[in-house]
Design a protein around this motif. Structure first.
Motif, PDB file in Angstrom:
ATOM      1  N   PRO A 172       0.804  -1.229   0.000  1.00 21.27           N
ATOM      2  CA  PRO A 172       0.000   0.000   0.000  1.00 21.27           C
ATOM      3  C   PRO A 172       0.836   1.278   0.000  1.00 21.27           C
ATOM      4  O   PRO A 172       0.448   2.276  -0.612  1.00 21.27           O
ATOM      5  CB  PRO A 172      -0.831  -0.117   1.277  1.00 21.27           C
ATOM      6  CG  PRO A 172      -0.910  -1.581   1.546  1.00 21.27           C
ATOM      7  CD  PRO A 172       0.418  -2.126   1.108  1.00 21.27           C
ATOM      8  N   TYR A 175       1.962   1.871  -3.460  1.00 21.40           N
ATOM      9  CA  TYR A 175       0.803   2.230  -4.279  1.00 21.40           C
ATOM     10  C   TYR A 175       0.355   3.664  -3.994  1.00 21.40           C
ATOM     11  O   TYR A 175       0.103   4.436  -4.921  1.00 21.40           O
ATOM     12  CB  TYR A 175      -0.337   1.254  -4.014  1.00 21.40           C
ATOM     13  CG  TYR A 175      -1.470   1.371  -5.012  1.00 21.40           C
ATOM     14  CD1 TYR A 175      -1.459   0.627  -6.181  1.00 21.40           C
ATOM     15  CD2 TYR A 175      -2.536   2.241  -4.795  1.00 21.40           C
ATOM     16  CE1 TYR A 175      -2.478   0.732  -7.119  1.00 21.40           C
ATOM     17  CE2 TYR A 175      -3.563   2.355  -5.724  1.00 21.40           C
ATOM     18  CZ  TYR A 175      -3.531   1.606  -6.877  1.00 21.40           C
ATOM     19  OH  TYR A 175      -4.545   1.724  -7.801  1.00 21.40           O
ATOM     20  N   GLN A 176       0.284   4.042  -2.703  1.00 19.90           N
ATOM     21  CA  GLN A 176      -0.097   5.419  -2.383  1.00 19.90           C
ATOM     22  C   GLN A 176       0.933   6.405  -2.914  1.00 19.90           C
ATOM     23  O   GLN A 176       0.590   7.524  -3.307  1.00 19.90           O
ATOM     24  CB  GLN A 176      -0.270   5.619  -0.877  1.00 19.90           C
ATOM     25  CG  GLN A 176      -0.647   7.063  -0.516  1.00 19.90           C
ATOM     26  CD  GLN A 176      -0.851   7.301   0.961  1.00 19.90           C
ATOM     27  OE1 GLN A 176      -1.855   6.904   1.520  1.00 19.90           O
ATOM     28  NE2 GLN A 176       0.121   7.956   1.608  1.00 19.90           N
ATOM     29  N   ASP A 179      -0.167   7.002  -6.266  1.00 23.83           N
ATOM     30  CA  ASP A 179      -1.436   7.723  -6.174  1.00 23.83           C
ATOM     31  C   ASP A 179      -1.189   9.206  -5.897  1.00 23.83           C
ATOM     32  O   ASP A 179      -1.834  10.084  -6.485  1.00 23.83           O
ATOM     33  CB  ASP A 179      -2.269   7.110  -5.051  1.00 23.83           C
ATOM     34  CG  ASP A 179      -3.761   7.160  -5.316  1.00 23.83           C
ATOM     35  OD1 ASP A 179      -4.160   7.510  -6.445  1.00 23.83           O
ATOM     36  OD2 ASP A 179      -4.534   6.854  -4.392  1.00 23.83           O
ATOM     37  N   SER A 204       3.342  -0.550  -9.058  1.00 24.09           N
ATOM     38  CA  SER A 204       2.108   0.226  -8.959  1.00 24.09           C
ATOM     39  C   SER A 204       2.018   1.250 -10.085  1.00 24.09           C
ATOM     40  O   SER A 204       0.930   1.510 -10.619  1.00 24.09           O
ATOM     41  CB  SER A 204       2.030   0.923  -7.599  1.00 24.09           C
ATOM     42  OG  SER A 204       1.991  -0.025  -6.535  1.00 24.09           O
ATOM     43  N   TYR A 338      -6.657   1.495   1.408  1.00 21.12           N
ATOM     44  CA  TYR A 338      -6.129   0.675   0.317  1.00 21.12           C
ATOM     45  C   TYR A 338      -6.210  -0.825   0.553  1.00 21.12           C
ATOM     46  O   TYR A 338      -6.044  -1.602  -0.396  1.00 21.12           O
ATOM     47  CB  TYR A 338      -4.659   1.040   0.078  1.00 21.12           C
ATOM     48  CG  TYR A 338      -4.454   2.446  -0.422  1.00 21.12           C
ATOM     49  CD1 TYR A 338      -4.701   2.777  -1.754  1.00 21.12           C
ATOM     50  CD2 TYR A 338      -4.021   3.459   0.426  1.00 21.12           C
ATOM     51  CE1 TYR A 338      -4.516   4.074  -2.215  1.00 21.12           C
ATOM     52  CE2 TYR A 338      -3.834   4.753  -0.031  1.00 21.12           C
ATOM     53  CZ  TYR A 338      -4.080   5.056  -1.352  1.00 21.12           C
ATOM     54  OH  TYR A 338      -3.900   6.335  -1.807  1.00 21.12           O
ATOM     55  N   LEU A 342      -6.390  -3.564  -2.651  1.00 23.38           N
ATOM     56  CA  LEU A 342      -5.107  -4.192  -2.967  1.00 23.38           C
ATOM     57  C   LEU A 342      -5.112  -5.670  -2.634  1.00 23.38           C
ATOM     58  O   LEU A 342      -4.428  -6.467  -3.308  1.00 23.38           O
ATOM     59  CB  LEU A 342      -3.963  -3.460  -2.262  1.00 23.38           C
ATOM     60  CG  LEU A 342      -3.721  -2.019  -2.747  1.00 23.38           C
ATOM     61  CD1 LEU A 342      -2.488  -1.426  -2.093  1.00 23.38           C
ATOM     62  CD2 LEU A 342      -3.599  -1.952  -4.269  1.00 23.38           C
TER      63      LEU A 342
END
Length: 387
Positions: A172, A175-176, A179, A204, A338, A342
């Motif tokens: 996460p 991924y963030q 993002d 990601s 998330y 995820l």
């Protein structure tokens, strides 16, 4: 029970400590089945994080089995298999209602200590200094999980622990990081640091439609993993000037997005001993990766900071940040936002997070594991431990 405890710089020990107990109705007790060493744990190991006390139980990446749940925890029962996010959030304060879970107003019992250093208190984290709650961590046989009705995610599938464990933080977080770049399809994304978070940020970025991913590091094993297994173009910053190389690779414009996956222990050219500094050394602390990223990303680009910074830094390139009209997003991961989506990517086979594991140890070998991971010996990129 046995737990890994902090006793000072480069001094972690497996000690016998009291078993955790239910303290609040929203608590749960988890028997740990897998736990990992995070790159940000090395900030503790190297003495860069204020607010540590001798005997603190560390570790914030873990999963396991529920052995007891408080009276207000209705979503979990004994025997449930869960992954626990490293951020602790109440789920109902002003910030949690905005899905900004790492900024929770209620979970940090030492909020005043954090506010005096940072201007306001973030949420509590497991095993990460008393400034961030002093909550015992998960590099242990058992752990108490506050707000267990909000944090842990129950696993219904038969996926292995090593496929699920990194939902607790680094997947996460990577991924963030992407993002937070507000990335557009086809963008060129440059990532400083090919450690575990950087590796998940690479993957990601591809998931989110990146046109090119360029990864920057100096450790051969990390660069090889980024290029051969994730399809990134790579730069070894000990062999090439990163700024010049990025301009050359992007036709003189620079990447659209930059992600600093390094944080407090950012080595830079001319600063090879950065990790030797302690929190109270008084030595200059230069944000090498952040400054290089600020200078390299194109005008009007976007910067993301998932890398953990533990103190003020000197010599930030604010002139470039302002004059190039760059935007910045940062912060600990809003994990609860998330976890479910995820988890689905893992269940659907879109990613197998176990790719990152290079070394496995028992909890009793944790001091050796930390020393190896810190020295980046024997190709060590990610360590998983089992009690």
């Amino acid at each position: 029970m046995k737990a890994l405890t902090w006793h000072g710089t480069h001094d972690v020990r497996v000690d016998n400590v009291d078993d955790p107990t239910i303290q609040e109705p929203r608590d749960a007790i988890i028997k740990i089945t897998a736990t990992a060493i995070c790159g940000s744990d090395l900030h503790l190991y190297n003495g860069l994080m204020a607010g540590m006390k001798e005997g603190d139980i560390i570790g914030h990446e873990f999963m396991g089995e529920v052995v007891e749940a408080g009276s207000a925890v209705n979503n979990l029962k004994k025997g449930d298999r869960v992954v626990v996010p490293f951020t602790i959030a109440c789920g109902s304060c002003f910030f949690c209602n905005k899905h900004l879970y790492s900024l929770c107003d209620e979970s940090n019992p030492n909020a005043e200590m954090a506010a005096s250093a940072m201007g306001h208190s973030p949420s509590a984290l497991f095993g990460y200094s008393h400034m961030l709650g002093g909550i015992p961590g998960g590099q242990a046989e058992y752990v108490r999980v506050p707000y267990a009705d909000v944090g842990p995610i129950k696993v219904e599938s038969d996926l292995r622990d090593d496929q699920l464990l990194f939902l607790s933080d680094i997947y996460p977080t990577g991924y963030q990081a992407v993002d937070n770049c507000d990335m557009e399809a086809g963008d060129t994304v440059a990532i400083w640091g090919c450690g575990p978070v950087g590796q998940f940020a690479i993957r990601s970025a591809w998931m989110r439609g990146a046109g090119r991913v360029i990864a920057i590091d100096r450790v051969p094993e990390r660069l090889k993993l980024a290029s051969e297994k994730a399809g990134a173009e790579v730069i070894d910053f000990e062999k090439d000037d990163v700024y010049s190389k990025l301009l050359e690779m992007t036709g003189g414009r620079g990447p659209d997005c930059g992600i600093d996956c390094v944080g407090a222990e950012a080595h830079g050219q001319g600063d090879p001993e950065a990790a030797r500094r302690s929190a109270d050394s008084g030595e200059a602390n230069h944000p090498n990766a952040f400054n290089e990223m600020t200078m390299s990303v194109r005008k009007g680009g976007r910067l993301s900071l998932p890398g953990v910074y533990t103190d003020k830094v000197d010599g930030v390139a604010l002139h470039a940040l302002m004059n190039k009209s760059l935007s910045v997003k940062s912060g600990q991961t809003h994990m609860q936002r998330y976890l479910k989506p995820l988890l689905r990517t893992v269940e659907q086979g879109l990613i197998d997070p176990s790719f990152i594991i290079t070394h496995r140890y028992s909890l009793s070998q944790a001091p050796e594991a930390y020393a190896n991971f810190n020295a980046k010996q024997d190709g060590c990129i990610k360590v998983v431990m089992t009690p």
